[in-house]
Design an enzyme around this catalytic site. Structure first.
Site, PDB file in Angstrom:
ATOM      1  N   ARG A  95       1.430   4.181 -22.822  1.00 20.41           N
ATOM      2  CA  ARG A  95       1.151   5.565 -23.201  1.00 20.41           C
ATOM      3  C   ARG A  95       1.451   5.743 -24.687  1.00 20.41           C
ATOM      4  O   ARG A  95       2.387   5.134 -25.224  1.00 20.41           O
ATOM      5  CB  ARG A  95       2.070   6.456 -22.385  1.00 20.41           C
ATOM      6  CG  ARG A  95       1.935   7.944 -22.659  1.00 20.41           C
ATOM      7  CD  ARG A  95       1.440   8.624 -21.453  1.00 20.41           C
ATOM      8  NE  ARG A  95       1.469  10.057 -21.505  1.00 20.41           N
ATOM      9  CZ  ARG A  95       0.366  10.803 -21.414  1.00 20.41           C
ATOM     10  NH1 ARG A  95      -0.814  10.239 -21.326  1.00 20.41           N
ATOM     11  NH2 ARG A  95       0.448  12.111 -21.374  1.00 20.41           N
ATOM     12  N   THR A 373     -10.264  10.081 -20.949  1.00 21.00           N
ATOM     13  CA  THR A 373      -9.649   9.322 -19.836  1.00 21.00           C
ATOM     14  C   THR A 373     -10.701   8.605 -19.007  1.00 21.00           C
ATOM     15  O   THR A 373     -11.825   9.075 -18.879  1.00 21.00           O
ATOM     16  CB  THR A 373      -8.840  10.258 -18.894  1.00 21.00           C
ATOM     17  OG1 THR A 373      -7.996  11.051 -19.683  1.00 21.00           O
ATOM     18  CG2 THR A 373      -8.051   9.506 -17.859  1.00 21.00           C
ATOM     19  N   THR A 391      -6.914   6.560 -21.723  1.00 17.69           N
ATOM     20  CA  THR A 391      -7.341   7.879 -22.197  1.00 17.69           C
ATOM     21  C   THR A 391      -7.159   8.073 -23.701  1.00 17.69           C
ATOM     22  O   THR A 391      -6.333   7.410 -24.316  1.00 17.69           O
ATOM     23  CB  THR A 391      -6.520   8.982 -21.474  1.00 17.69           C
ATOM     24  OG1 THR A 391      -7.044  10.259 -21.826  1.00 17.69           O
ATOM     25  CG2 THR A 391      -5.055   8.953 -21.838  1.00 17.69           C
ATOM     26  N   ASN A 393      -7.098  11.479 -24.164  1.00 17.92           N
ATOM     27  CA  ASN A 393      -6.843  12.848 -23.721  1.00 17.92           C
ATOM     28  C   ASN A 393      -8.129  13.677 -23.727  1.00 17.92           C
ATOM     29  O   ASN A 393      -9.026  13.384 -22.956  1.00 17.92           O
ATOM     30  CB  ASN A 393      -5.724  13.530 -24.504  1.00 17.92           C
ATOM     31  CG  ASN A 393      -5.262  14.797 -23.799  1.00 17.92           C
ATOM     32  OD1 ASN A 393      -5.328  14.886 -22.583  1.00 17.92           O
ATOM     33  ND2 ASN A 393      -4.790  15.785 -24.543  1.00 17.92           N
ATOM     34  N   ASP A 413      -0.142  16.880 -24.420  1.00 15.81           N
ATOM     35  CA  ASP A 413       0.524  16.753 -23.120  1.00 15.81           C
ATOM     36  C   ASP A 413       2.017  17.077 -23.202  1.00 15.81           C
ATOM     37  O   ASP A 413       2.702  17.109 -22.179  1.00 15.81           O
ATOM     38  CB  ASP A 413       0.311  15.348 -22.529  1.00 15.81           C
ATOM     39  CG  ASP A 413      -1.077  15.206 -21.899  1.00 15.81           C
ATOM     40  OD1 ASP A 413      -1.740  16.243 -21.702  1.00 15.81           O
ATOM     41  OD2 ASP A 413      -1.503  14.071 -21.615  1.00 15.81           O
ATOM     42  N   SER A 442       2.445  12.761 -18.172  1.00 15.11           N
ATOM     43  CA  SER A 442       1.033  12.528 -17.855  1.00 15.11           C
ATOM     44  C   SER A 442       0.773  12.839 -16.383  1.00 15.11           C
ATOM     45  O   SER A 442       1.709  12.955 -15.582  1.00 15.11           O
ATOM     46  CB  SER A 442       0.727  11.052 -18.123  1.00 15.11           C
ATOM     47  OG  SER A 442      -0.546  10.701 -17.657  1.00 15.11           O
ATOM     48  N   GLY A 463      -9.324  13.204 -15.394  1.00  8.58           N
ATOM     49  CA  GLY A 463      -9.569  14.630 -15.143  1.00  8.58           C
ATOM     50  C   GLY A 463      -8.331  15.491 -15.226  1.00  8.58           C
ATOM     51  O   GLY A 463      -8.160  16.424 -14.443  1.00  8.58           O
TER      52      GLY A 463
HETATM   53  O1  DON Z   1      -2.242  11.868 -19.376  1.00  8.15           O
HETATM   54  C1  DON Z   1      -2.824  12.828 -18.899  1.00  8.15           C
HETATM   55  O2  DON Z   1      -2.546  13.304 -17.825  1.00  8.15           O
HETATM   56  C2  DON Z   1      -3.986  13.443 -19.663  1.00  8.15           C
HETATM   57  N1  DON Z   1      -3.867  13.128 -21.051  1.00  8.15           N
HETATM   58  C3  DON Z   1      -5.275  12.972 -19.080  1.00  8.15           C
HETATM   59  C4  DON Z   1      -6.463  13.624 -19.728  1.00  8.15           C
HETATM   60  C5  DON Z   1      -7.697  13.572 -18.955  1.00  8.15           C
HETATM   61  O3  DON Z   1      -7.752  13.085 -17.863  1.00  8.15           O
HETATM   62  C6  DON Z   1      -8.892  14.162 -19.616  1.00  8.15           C
HETATM   63  N2  DON Z   1      -9.989  14.092 -18.785  1.00  8.15           N
HETATM   64  N3  DON Z   1     -10.896  14.011 -18.314  1.00  8.15           N
END
Ligand code: DON
Length: 563
Positions: A95, A373, A391, A393, A413, A442, A463
């Protein structure tokens, strides 16, 4: 059960197309990514003698080239790896983390977001970008578990970047939505993102060549590292070369629990997603019994089961390297029992009914001194399994590039002192405030479910906050409701995250009217949204012929590959 499977597909099929276009059966090895070219890149590496780790790395690299809205070398992610030789399960956390100069108040007072798509300081520009983990994560996956030299793993992505690829519908749509912002970037402004247009990425090809020659250190330092720092700072950011040099992948023990006759192994903190799923499954087992039928009572209990874990996330979650998380307390049997009693009583409860503070004297660990993502699944012929979520983001990350690399906006986040929600409506607590070299919480939940000691399912999603609810529903569709992978992924899904108080359904895959009405009769306020996440999955069937039933989500248009 079988009758539901059929009806789910019929309903979903009306809007999503036949699940068979996005699913396929294989007998040796399989890759399910959300873009066919990426699945093929992974399959190519498998065919060349690579294993699931090599193929997962190749798929991630290809995704970063062909879908820069979702992931890439400027982002980060999580990989859960099952090693068939010794049955071990390893979680690699690559991450992004905050620059060292980050401070808890850096996004305070944003209050009302400026108009336009993702315009806040945590979402657009230099301050939004965390230190990327993707290059180090790819290197770690290949070094620890792979069998091929990095060069061979990078080759398909390099070819796509040099020779070009056709722009997908999904990329084109996202490009349109963020067009005004993309036009401000020197690299992205030159992209023709009409569907089918051929896009080449020469600047990124140069980075990939350096990566192939020198490994990840070519990106965390040298000319490319310097370019990254210069670009981040020119966009108002605070990242330094020292932040890049100091980035480390963390190996963590995955979170796991037994439920419904399976062993569910998933993402530990800094993801709250795996925790949400584990707790929901335990609550459900008690609330609806061990063999739940698909129907409104199960959907209702499921929606209720998520409210408590999302509250826990808000109150307790943060970077496990910097704050202590009371995981055991949060998952204590008495807490699960109390929440299961509410989830099983047939009523819609306000989130506050599920508020059960954990009895525990929390203290903050000291900060170590040195401290869009995409989900893909790979199963190889030896039985190794890689479940990876990667991702940048929000679409196109922070919407600027550094040496051809699209930089993430993972800083969104983190929570904010003022208590404002992030892009996914999630409000975090003080433990998730930005801090030096801290990883933001996350929802990404790469998961492997085992049955009798053997992997039975690889699953995960993209998502935002819906990642975990979608992942859980697809897994339950396959394992408990007898659907094929394609049916399970195409079937309509719901989502509830406690706050806001609405139960979400999907416009692209509407629930049958009688189910919707039954949920309303329970007292749910239903609010449709376009879709509930994008899921990739591979079912590993325990038949003598080792059948792999793989599916990519029709919602994003992917297709699996393999043989
Ligand atoms: O880590 C996470 O939970 C978010 N940054 C994920 C972002 C995401 O899934 C965007 N989407 N479609």
């Amino acid at each position: 059960m079988a009758s539901w499977a059929v009806s789910a597909v019929l309903i979903a099929g009306l809007t999503l197309g036949s699940p068979t276009e996005h699913s396929a059966g294989f007998t040796h090895e399989a890759v399910a990514a959300d873009h066919f070219e990426a699945s093929k890149a992974g399959a190519e590496v498998l065919a060349a003698g690579g294993n699931a780790a090599d193929a997962a790395a190749a798929t991630m690299l290809a995704l970063g080239v062909i879908n820069p809205a979702s992931s890439g070398l400027g982002g980060g992610g999580f990989a859960l790896y099952y090693c068939a030789k010794d049955g071990s399960l390893t979680f690699l956390d690559f991450r992004e983390r905050a620059p060292r100069a980050a401070d808890p108040g850096m996004f305070d007072g944003e209050g009302e977001r400026p108009p336009g798509p993702a315009n806040a300081a945590s979402q657009l520009g230099g301050l939004a970008a965390g230190v990327p983990g993707e290059p180090a994560g790819i290197q770690a996956l290949v070094d620890r578990f792979g069998t091929l030299p990095l060069r061979e793993v990078i080759a398909p992505a390099l070819r796509l970047a040099e020779e070009g690829f056709a722009v997908s519908e999904a990329l084109s749509k996202m490009g349109e939505a963020f067009d005004v912002q993309l036009r401000k970037d020197t690299v992205m402004s030159k992209w023709d993102l009409r569907p089918g247009a051929i896009l080449k990425r020469p600047a990124l090809a140069r980075v990939l060549r350096a990566f192939a020659e020198k490994g990840a250190r070519a990106i965390y330092g040298g000319v490319i590292g310097q370019e990254m720092v210069t670009s981040v700072q020119a966009h108002g950011g605070i990242m330094t070369l020292n932040d890049l040099n100091a980035y480390r992948v963390r190996t963590r023990v995955p979170l796991e629990s037994n439920a419904f006759g399976y062993r569910w192994v998933t993402a530990p903190p800094p993801s709250a997603g795996g925790f949400t799923m584990i707790q929901s499954l335990s609550i459900l087992e008690q609330a609806v019994g061990e063999e739940p039928e698909f129907g409104a009572p199960l959907l209702h209990a499921m929606a209720e089961s998520w409210k408590g874990p999302f509250l826990d996330r808000q109150r307790y979650f943060g970077d496990p390297d910097q704050v202590i998380l009371p995981i055991e307390g949060m998952l204590s049997p008495s807490r699960i029992q109390k929440r299961a009693a509410l989830a099983g009583d047939g009523k819609v409860h306000p989130s506050s009914d599920y508020d059960l503070p954990v009895e525990w004297t929390g203290r903050t660990a000291t900060t170590p001194d040195n401290a869009g993502t995409s989900h893909l699944c790979v199963v190889d012929a030896e039985g190794n399994v890689a479940s990876v979520t990667t991702t940048v983001n929000l679409p196109f990350g922070a919407r600027f590039t550094a040496g051809g690399i699209v930089m993430n906006d993972e800083m969104d986040d983190f929570s904010r002192g003022g208590g404002d929600a992030n892009a996914f409506g999630l409000v975090g607590g003080h433990r998730n405030l930005p801090g030096a070299w801290k990883r933001p919480v996350s929802t990404m939940s790469p998961t492997i479910v085992l049955e009798g000691g053997d992997p039975a399912l690889c699953v995960g999603a993209s998502g935002g906050s819906r990642i975990v609810t979608a992942t859980q529903q697809v897994a339950m569709n396959v394992l408990l409701h007898g659907m094929t992978a394609g049916e399970a992924v195409a079937a309509p899904r719901i989502h509830h995250q406690g706050v806001p108080g609405e139960l979400r359904t999907e416009e692209v895959a509407p629930l049958r009217p009688e189910l919707r009405n039954a949920l309303r009769a329970f007292g749910h306020r239903i609010e449709p949204i376009h879709n509930v996440a994008n899921v990739q999955t591979i079912r590993i069937e325990r038949t003598p012929e080792h059948r792999l039933d793989a599916a990519s989500d029709p919602r994003k248009g992917g297709r699996p590959a393999g043989r």
